[in-house]
Design a protein around this motif. Structure first.
Motif, PDB file in Angstrom:
ATOM      1  N   ARG A 104      62.163  -0.637   8.847  1.00  0.00           N
ATOM      2  CA  ARG A 104      61.234  -1.738   8.572  1.00  0.00           C
ATOM      3  C   ARG A 104      59.872  -1.195   8.151  1.00  0.00           C
ATOM      4  O   ARG A 104      59.239  -1.717   7.234  1.00  0.00           O
ATOM      5  CB  ARG A 104      61.095  -2.638   9.805  1.00  0.00           C
ATOM      6  CG  ARG A 104      62.361  -3.413  10.117  1.00  0.00           C
ATOM      7  CD  ARG A 104      62.179  -4.388  11.268  1.00  0.00           C
ATOM      8  NE  ARG A 104      61.265  -5.438  10.836  1.00  0.00           N
ATOM      9  CZ  ARG A 104      60.105  -5.727  11.439  1.00  0.00           C
ATOM     10  NH1 ARG A 104      59.718  -5.072  12.507  1.00  0.00           N
ATOM     11  NH2 ARG A 104      59.334  -6.686  10.977  1.00  0.00           N
ATOM     12  N   ARG A 105      59.426  -0.141   8.810  1.00  0.00           N
ATOM     13  CA  ARG A 105      58.125   0.459   8.507  1.00  0.00           C
ATOM     14  C   ARG A 105      58.086   0.974   7.073  1.00  0.00           C
ATOM     15  O   ARG A 105      57.170   0.686   6.315  1.00  0.00           O
ATOM     16  CB  ARG A 105      57.882   1.603   9.498  1.00  0.00           C
ATOM     17  CG  ARG A 105      56.710   2.459   9.149  1.00  0.00           C
ATOM     18  CD  ARG A 105      56.574   3.586  10.133  1.00  0.00           C
ATOM     19  NE  ARG A 105      55.185   3.582  10.496  1.00  0.00           N
ATOM     20  CZ  ARG A 105      54.676   4.057  11.586  1.00  0.00           C
ATOM     21  NH1 ARG A 105      55.408   4.579  12.493  1.00  0.00           N
ATOM     22  NH2 ARG A 105      53.401   4.018  11.804  1.00  0.00           N
ATOM     23  N   PHE A 106      59.096   1.743   6.659  1.00  0.00           N
ATOM     24  CA  PHE A 106      59.105   2.321   5.321  1.00  0.00           C
ATOM     25  C   PHE A 106      59.438   1.289   4.247  1.00  0.00           C
ATOM     26  O   PHE A 106      59.136   1.500   3.075  1.00  0.00           O
ATOM     27  CB  PHE A 106      60.038   3.529   5.253  1.00  0.00           C
ATOM     28  CG  PHE A 106      59.400   4.767   5.820  1.00  0.00           C
ATOM     29  CD1 PHE A 106      58.578   5.561   5.037  1.00  0.00           C
ATOM     30  CD2 PHE A 106      59.586   5.113   7.143  1.00  0.00           C
ATOM     31  CE1 PHE A 106      57.963   6.687   5.571  1.00  0.00           C
ATOM     32  CE2 PHE A 106      58.983   6.235   7.680  1.00  0.00           C
ATOM     33  CZ  PHE A 106      58.168   7.022   6.891  1.00  0.00           C
ATOM     34  N   ALA A 107      60.026   0.172   4.625  1.00  0.00           N
ATOM     35  CA  ALA A 107      60.293  -0.916   3.665  1.00  0.00           C
ATOM     36  C   ALA A 107      59.072  -1.801   3.474  1.00  0.00           C
ATOM     37  O   ALA A 107      59.104  -2.744   2.691  1.00  0.00           O
ATOM     38  CB  ALA A 107      61.477  -1.752   4.152  1.00  0.00           C
ATOM     39  N   GLY A 108      57.989  -1.522   4.203  1.00  0.00           N
ATOM     40  CA  GLY A 108      56.771  -2.313   4.067  1.00  0.00           C
ATOM     41  C   GLY A 108      56.818  -3.632   4.806  1.00  0.00           C
ATOM     42  O   GLY A 108      56.020  -4.528   4.544  1.00  0.00           O
ATOM     43  N   GLN A 109      57.731  -3.777   5.762  1.00  0.00           N
ATOM     44  CA  GLN A 109      57.879  -5.025   6.506  1.00  0.00           C
ATOM     45  C   GLN A 109      56.939  -5.124   7.702  1.00  0.00           C
ATOM     46  O   GLN A 109      56.936  -6.128   8.401  1.00  0.00           O
ATOM     47  CB  GLN A 109      59.329  -5.200   6.968  1.00  0.00           C
ATOM     48  CG  GLN A 109      60.284  -5.360   5.813  1.00  0.00           C
ATOM     49  CD  GLN A 109      61.728  -5.437   6.267  1.00  0.00           C
ATOM     50  OE1 GLN A 109      62.054  -5.211   7.427  1.00  0.00           O
ATOM     51  NE2 GLN A 109      62.602  -5.757   5.341  1.00  0.00           N
ATOM     52  N   ILE A 110      56.160  -4.077   7.946  1.00  0.00           N
ATOM     53  CA  ILE A 110      55.148  -4.092   9.004  1.00  0.00           C
ATOM     54  C   ILE A 110      53.810  -3.941   8.288  1.00  0.00           C
ATOM     55  O   ILE A 110      53.350  -2.832   8.018  1.00  0.00           O
ATOM     56  CB  ILE A 110      55.392  -2.976  10.045  1.00  0.00           C
ATOM     57  CG1 ILE A 110      56.819  -3.075  10.604  1.00  0.00           C
ATOM     58  CG2 ILE A 110      54.356  -3.055  11.165  1.00  0.00           C
ATOM     59  CD1 ILE A 110      57.217  -1.940  11.513  1.00  0.00           C
ATOM     60  N   PRO A 111      53.156  -5.049   7.941  1.00  0.00           N
ATOM     61  CA  PRO A 111      52.001  -5.025   7.033  1.00  0.00           C
ATOM     62  C   PRO A 111      50.768  -4.290   7.545  1.00  0.00           C
ATOM     63  O   PRO A 111      49.965  -3.842   6.743  1.00  0.00           O
ATOM     64  CB  PRO A 111      51.695  -6.509   6.807  1.00  0.00           C
ATOM     65  CG  PRO A 111      52.366  -7.229   7.910  1.00  0.00           C
ATOM     66  CD  PRO A 111      53.509  -6.383   8.370  1.00  0.00           C
ATOM     67  N   ASP A 112      50.586  -4.136   8.840  1.00  0.00           N
ATOM     68  CA  ASP A 112      49.377  -3.497   9.363  1.00  0.00           C
ATOM     69  C   ASP A 112      49.399  -1.980   9.246  1.00  0.00           C
ATOM     70  O   ASP A 112      48.396  -1.326   9.503  1.00  0.00           O
ATOM     71  CB  ASP A 112      49.165  -3.889  10.828  1.00  0.00           C
ATOM     72  CG  ASP A 112      48.916  -5.389  10.987  1.00  0.00           C
ATOM     73  OD1 ASP A 112      48.514  -6.037   9.999  1.00  0.00           O
ATOM     74  OD2 ASP A 112      49.127  -5.903  12.096  1.00  0.00           O
ATOM     75  N   ILE A 113      50.520  -1.404   8.879  1.00  0.00           N
ATOM     76  CA  ILE A 113      50.635   0.051   8.797  1.00  0.00           C
ATOM     77  C   ILE A 113      50.260   0.516   7.393  1.00  0.00           C
ATOM     78  O   ILE A 113      50.899   0.137   6.415  1.00  0.00           O
ATOM     79  CB  ILE A 113      52.056   0.513   9.164  1.00  0.00           C
ATOM     80  CG1 ILE A 113      52.335   0.158  10.630  1.00  0.00           C
ATOM     81  CG2 ILE A 113      52.213   2.002   8.915  1.00  0.00           C
ATOM     82  CD1 ILE A 113      53.734   0.480  11.079  1.00  0.00           C
ATOM     83  N   VAL A 114      49.211   1.334   7.318  1.00  0.00           N
ATOM     84  CA  VAL A 114      48.741   1.848   6.031  1.00  0.00           C
ATOM     85  C   VAL A 114      49.461   3.149   5.700  1.00  0.00           C
ATOM     86  O   VAL A 114      50.006   3.308   4.612  1.00  0.00           O
ATOM     87  CB  VAL A 114      47.209   2.055   6.050  1.00  0.00           C
ATOM     88  CG1 VAL A 114      46.744   2.675   4.747  1.00  0.00           C
ATOM     89  CG2 VAL A 114      46.502   0.742   6.315  1.00  0.00           C
ATOM     90  N   ASP A 115      49.460   4.100   6.646  1.00  0.00           N
ATOM     91  CA  ASP A 115      50.136   5.384   6.454  1.00  0.00           C
ATOM     92  C   ASP A 115      51.484   5.307   7.159  1.00  0.00           C
ATOM     93  O   ASP A 115      51.563   5.357   8.380  1.00  0.00           O
ATOM     94  CB  ASP A 115      49.302   6.528   7.018  1.00  0.00           C
ATOM     95  CG  ASP A 115      49.968   7.885   6.873  1.00  0.00           C
ATOM     96  OD1 ASP A 115      51.122   7.964   6.376  1.00  0.00           O
ATOM     97  OD2 ASP A 115      49.339   8.888   7.262  1.00  0.00           O
TER      98      ASP A 115
END
Length: 112
Positions: A34-45
């Motif tokens: 989910r993180r690498f698919a951009g599904q967690i919007p608050d994560i920049v790096d």
């Protein structure tokens, strides 16, 4: 061969033309997917706080992945809004675990 969207927010490691890596995630890595698919919007790096190692090319190989394919990029092809990377395998590793699988139409990973 793999393809990546051509966009400015893509991680700098994905735009290096000389190397690439494919990480095949295990069923326990749903949040990383989910993180690498951009599904967690608050994560920049997307690599912040994620453990990884390297083999031959220096590309990031995620700890806990089911398999890694470490490649020298032989060719890149621009295709619309994506870049296609054709790689020559420099090293590969497979571990014994269940893969993370997406069910068509669900948009969510599932277990096989």
């Amino acid at each position: 061969m793999c393809a990546s969207a051509t966009e400015p927010r893509r991680s700098p490691c994905c735009s290096r033309p000389a190397t690439s890596a494919v990480n095949i995630l295990s069923s326990a890595q749903r949040e990383i997917a989910r993180r690498f698919a951009g599904q967690i919007p608050d994560i920049v790096d997307r690599f912040d706080g994620i453990a990884y190692s390297t083999l031959v090319t220096g590309s990031p190989l995620l700890d806990g992945a089911l398999a890694w394919i470490d490649c020298h990029t032989a060719r890149t092809i621009e295709a619309g809004d994506h870049t296609i990377f054709i790689g020559e395998i420099a090293a590969a590793t497979v571990f014994d675990d269940a893969p993370l699988v997406y069910t068509i139409g669900s948009g969510e990973p599932s277990r096989p």
